[in-house]
Design a protein around this motif. Structure first.
Motif, PDB file in Angstrom:
ATOM      1  N   THR A 127       0.831  -1.208   0.000  1.00  0.00           N
ATOM      2  CA  THR A 127       0.000   0.000   0.000  1.00  0.00           C
ATOM      3  C   THR A 127       0.864   1.255   0.000  1.00  0.00           C
ATOM      4  OG1 THR A 127      -1.787  -1.119   1.180  1.00  0.00           O
ATOM      5  CG2 THR A 127      -1.771   1.288   1.261  1.00  0.00           C
ATOM      6  N   VAL A 128       1.902   1.256   0.829  1.00  0.00           N
ATOM      7  CA  VAL A 128       2.799   2.410   0.904  1.00  0.00           C
ATOM      8  C   VAL A 128       3.526   2.617  -0.431  1.00  0.00           C
ATOM      9  CG1 VAL A 128       4.898   3.320   1.964  1.00  0.00           C
ATOM     10  CG2 VAL A 128       3.126   2.291   3.388  1.00  0.00           C
ATOM     11  N   VAL A 129       4.050   1.546  -0.987  1.00  0.00           N
ATOM     12  CA  VAL A 129       4.773   1.652  -2.260  1.00  0.00           C
ATOM     13  C   VAL A 129       3.850   2.145  -3.370  1.00  0.00           C
ATOM     14  CG1 VAL A 129       5.961   0.336  -4.062  1.00  0.00           C
ATOM     15  CG2 VAL A 129       6.472  -0.105  -1.655  1.00  0.00           C
ATOM     16  N   LYS A 130       2.631   1.624  -3.395  1.00  0.00           N
ATOM     17  CA  LYS A 130       1.664   2.008  -4.429  1.00  0.00           C
ATOM     18  C   LYS A 130       1.309   3.495  -4.336  1.00  0.00           C
ATOM     19  CE  LYS A 130      -3.147   1.178  -5.821  1.00  0.00           C
ATOM     20  NZ  LYS A 130      -4.402   0.456  -5.494  1.00  0.00           N
ATOM     21  N   ASN A 131       1.141   3.977  -3.120  1.00  0.00           N
ATOM     22  CA  ASN A 131       0.664   5.351  -2.923  1.00  0.00           C
ATOM     23  C   ASN A 131       1.775   6.386  -2.801  1.00  0.00           C
ATOM     24  OD1 ASN A 131      -2.011   4.502  -2.897  1.00  0.00           O
ATOM     25  ND2 ASN A 131      -2.010   4.158  -0.694  1.00  0.00           N
ATOM     26  N   PHE A 132       3.014   5.914  -2.712  1.00  0.00           N
ATOM     27  CA  PHE A 132       4.127   6.817  -2.401  1.00  0.00           C
ATOM     28  C   PHE A 132       4.246   7.973  -3.391  1.00  0.00           C
ATOM     29  CE2 PHE A 132       8.573   8.101  -2.857  1.00  0.00           C
ATOM     30  CZ  PHE A 132       8.846   8.520  -1.563  1.00  0.00           C
ATOM     31  N   VAL A 133       4.414   7.671  -4.655  1.00  0.00           N
ATOM     32  CA  VAL A 133       4.657   8.721  -5.657  1.00  0.00           C
ATOM     33  C   VAL A 133       3.470   9.672  -5.791  1.00  0.00           C
ATOM     34  CG1 VAL A 133       5.081   9.197  -8.099  1.00  0.00           C
ATOM     35  CG2 VAL A 133       6.371   7.401  -6.937  1.00  0.00           C
ATOM     36  N   PRO A 134       2.228   9.164  -5.972  1.00  0.00           N
ATOM     37  CA  PRO A 134       1.119  10.116  -6.109  1.00  0.00           C
ATOM     38  C   PRO A 134       0.893  10.986  -4.881  1.00  0.00           C
ATOM     39  CG  PRO A 134       0.307   7.839  -5.992  1.00  0.00           C
ATOM     40  CD  PRO A 134       1.774   7.771  -6.203  1.00  0.00           C
ATOM     41  N   VAL A 135       1.060  10.416  -3.677  1.00  0.00           N
ATOM     42  CA  VAL A 135       0.832  11.202  -2.466  1.00  0.00           C
ATOM     43  C   VAL A 135       1.930  12.247  -2.286  1.00  0.00           C
ATOM     44  CG1 VAL A 135       0.777  11.128   0.055  1.00  0.00           C
ATOM     45  CG2 VAL A 135      -0.517   9.460  -1.261  1.00  0.00           C
ATOM     46  N   VAL A 136       3.181  11.850  -2.487  1.00  0.00           N
ATOM     47  CA  VAL A 136       4.295  12.792  -2.320  1.00  0.00           C
ATOM     48  C   VAL A 136       4.155  13.956  -3.291  1.00  0.00           C
ATOM     49  CG1 VAL A 136       6.775  13.105  -2.672  1.00  0.00           C
ATOM     50  CG2 VAL A 136       5.939  11.159  -1.337  1.00  0.00           C
ATOM     51  N   PHE A 137       3.842  13.652  -4.544  1.00  0.00           N
ATOM     52  CA  PHE A 137       3.777  14.710  -5.549  1.00  0.00           C
ATOM     53  C   PHE A 137       2.567  15.612  -5.320  1.00  0.00           C
ATOM     54  CE2 PHE A 137       3.062  16.709  -9.632  1.00  0.00           C
ATOM     55  CZ  PHE A 137       4.359  17.037 -10.028  1.00  0.00           C
ATOM     56  N   SER A 138       1.397  15.012  -5.077  1.00  0.00           N
ATOM     57  CA  SER A 138       0.195  15.833  -4.903  1.00  0.00           C
ATOM     58  C   SER A 138       0.236  16.597  -3.589  1.00  0.00           C
ATOM     59  CB  SER A 138      -1.061  14.964  -4.967  1.00  0.00           C
ATOM     60  OG  SER A 138      -1.034  13.944  -3.992  1.00  0.00           O
ATOM     61  N   ARG A 139       0.775  15.980  -2.518  1.00  0.00           N
ATOM     62  CA  ARG A 139       0.861  16.639  -1.224  1.00  0.00           C
ATOM     63  C   ARG A 139       1.930  17.728  -1.236  1.00  0.00           C
ATOM     64  NH1 ARG A 139      -3.153  17.244   2.083  1.00  0.00           N
ATOM     65  NH2 ARG A 139      -3.036  16.046   3.984  1.00  0.00           N
ATOM     66  N   GLY A 140       2.964  17.489  -2.012  1.00  0.00           N
ATOM     67  CA  GLY A 140       4.074  18.435  -2.055  1.00  0.00           C
ATOM     68  C   GLY A 140       4.025  19.383  -3.226  1.00  0.00           C
ATOM     69  N   VAL A 141       2.838  19.575  -3.809  1.00  0.00           N
ATOM     70  CA  VAL A 141       2.749  20.402  -5.013  1.00  0.00           C
ATOM     71  C   VAL A 141       3.165  21.838  -4.743  1.00  0.00           C
ATOM     72  CG1 VAL A 141       0.324  21.021  -4.697  1.00  0.00           C
ATOM     73  CG2 VAL A 141       1.283  20.946  -6.998  1.00  0.00           C
ATOM     74  N   VAL A 142       2.929  22.346  -3.516  1.00  0.00           N
ATOM     75  CA  VAL A 142       3.357  23.701  -3.173  1.00  0.00           C
ATOM     76  C   VAL A 142       4.876  23.792  -3.250  1.00  0.00           C
ATOM     77  CG1 VAL A 142       3.464  25.435  -1.339  1.00  0.00           C
ATOM     78  CG2 VAL A 142       1.340  24.170  -1.751  1.00  0.00           C
ATOM     79  N   GLN A 143       5.564  22.749  -2.722  1.00  0.00           N
ATOM     80  CA  GLN A 143       7.018  22.744  -2.757  1.00  0.00           C
ATOM     81  C   GLN A 143       7.541  22.541  -4.184  1.00  0.00           C
ATOM     82  OE1 GLN A 143       5.198  21.180  -0.375  1.00  0.00           O
ATOM     83  NE2 GLN A 143       5.789  22.560   1.273  1.00  0.00           N
TER      84      GLN A 143
END
Length: 414
Positions: free
Chosen positions: A120-136
């Motif tokens: 679950t973590v591996v599957k969600n890692f890239v989309p969550v990091v990118f969408s959550r970190g879009v401000v950065q």
């Protein structure tokens, strides 16, 4: 790496940047582990420690400056700050670790893909990091483009980002982080879950807007005083203050959208949908890049403006892109759980409170106080007047958040 991050840096500036990145690198690891602790604490609805810990990070940097920075030049000072940041990163992690280990008594680190939790973590890692970190990510793009503008653009951007990210972190990230565990625990029929999420989302949006709308009004109307009070000393002149204010105004255009958008992303995450926020984050980055190039380079030239004003164009582009992402998030989520958003009545009240308060503060600080009065004093007067009027009007207009906050204060005084 520096050539990718700041392609416009050359010579001594590039060498110093490389040295600072080498120093900071271990600190990045500690910050990641600090975020790991934050995740454990948040999942157990323990929010205070993880959001106070960064204070220690800042204190370590201040201590390094006080102890060694007094007699240093600019370049040595930057190196001192970098070492202070590494020490602060370690302390921020260390202060949270005991609580995280106590809450996760049976933690057993593993990267075994046979475990469903790891998959679950591996599957969600890239989309969550990118969408959550879009401000950065957007800020990174702004830095790359700013490095191609005249000297001072990157620094002005950094000063503006420091102020802009404060309300994003205090109100946007904190409310979103607090709501995610509660939203994720929703149970019942599909209709019951939708109704529950609607209620929590709308309350969260009002909570964020109650603090962000006055932040927007404050940056727009009192931004020169705020920037001056924080930065104007030594070689940072009144002209620099005005320049950074204009750069901050660009970011401010998208401040409300960026903070409300984080809560919409959290709602998607609670529905175990990480891909939709990712898609809209990519759209935001594309628009920020294209608009940034246009408003940062071509529009100032076409209008005959000095090229340094391209930095304000970059931040304005980021603000516009934030509204595009917010619109897409809200439209998509409304199709899934029903109508959400801020009511016009609530927005009207809060904007009225903010504009009257900020206007009154500006009238006194800029109109009645002499310009020779130190900018810190004028900023303090303006913000005190602003805050008192804002909350007083909120109480009079029966805005729930103002009533709730004032009642908590009165209970503690008694």
């Amino acid at each position: 790496m520096i050539d990718v991050i700041a392609p416009g840096f050359t010579g001594e500036k590039r060498d110093l940047t490389i040295q600072i990145v080498q120093i900071l690198f271990p600190g990045t690891g500690f910050l990641v582990m600090s975020a790991w602790c934050l995740g454990i604490l948040n999942s157990h609805r323990k929010f205070f420690l993880s959001y106070v810990a960064p204070v220690i990070w800042n204190l370590a940097i201040i201590a390094a400056l006080v102890m060694w920075g007094g007699k240093q030049g600019q370049f040595d000072l930057a190196v001192t700050v970098a070492w202070g940041l590494v020490a602060g990163s370690f302390l921020q992690f260390a202060v949270q670790l005991p609580s995280a280990l106590r809450l996760g008594k049976k933690i057993s680190p593993s990267l075994d893909l046979k475990l469903s939790s790891v998959r679950t973590v591996v599957k969600n890692f890239v989309p969550v990091v990118f969408s959550r970190g879009v401000v950065q990510v957007s800020a990174y793009i702004d830095n790359v483009l700013a490095s191609l503008l005249p000297t001072g653009a990157v620094s002005a951007l950094a000063y503006a980002q420091t102020l802009y990210l404060l309300p994003v972190s205090l109100f946007g990230m904190s409310v979103s982080a607090a709501e995610l565990p509660a939203m994720s625990q929703a149970t019942g029929s599909d209709e019951e879950i939708r109704h529950y999420l609607q209620g929590r989302l709308n309350r969260g949006l009002e909570q964020i807007a109650f603090f962000i709308i006055p932040s927007v009004a404050g940056f727009l109307i009192l931004g020169d005083l705020i920037v001056g009070a924080v930065f104007q000393t030594g070689e940072f002149t009144a002209q620099n203050t005005h320049y950074v204010w204009m750069v901050l105004v660009g970011y401010t255009l998208g401040l409300l959208a960026s903070t409300l958008g984080r809560l919409y992303s959290s709602t998607f995450f609670s529905l175990k949908d990480t891909r939709t926020p990712l898609q809209f984050a990519i759209v935001r980055v594309i628009f920020a890049t294209l608009l940034g190039a246009m408003l940062g380079f071509y529009v100032p030239q076409a209008l005959g403006l000095d090229s340094q004003w391209g930095t304000a164009g970059l931040t304005a582009a980021a603000g516009i892109a934030g509204w595009i992402e917010f619109y897409l998030l809200r439209k998509s989520l409304n199709k899934r759980i029903g109508r959400t958003g801020l009511s016009l009545k609530f927005q009207g009240k809060v904007w009225l409170m903010a504009l009257i308060g900020a206007g009154a503060g500006a009238l006194v600080a800029k109109g009645l106080l002499d310009a020779s009065v130190h900018v810190i004093v004028r900023a303090a007067v303006a913000l005190v007047i602003y805050g008192l009027l804002y909350f007083t009007l909120g109480y009079i207009l029966k805005v729930e958040q103002a009533h709730s906050l004032l009642q908590k204060i009165l209970r503690r005084i008694r």
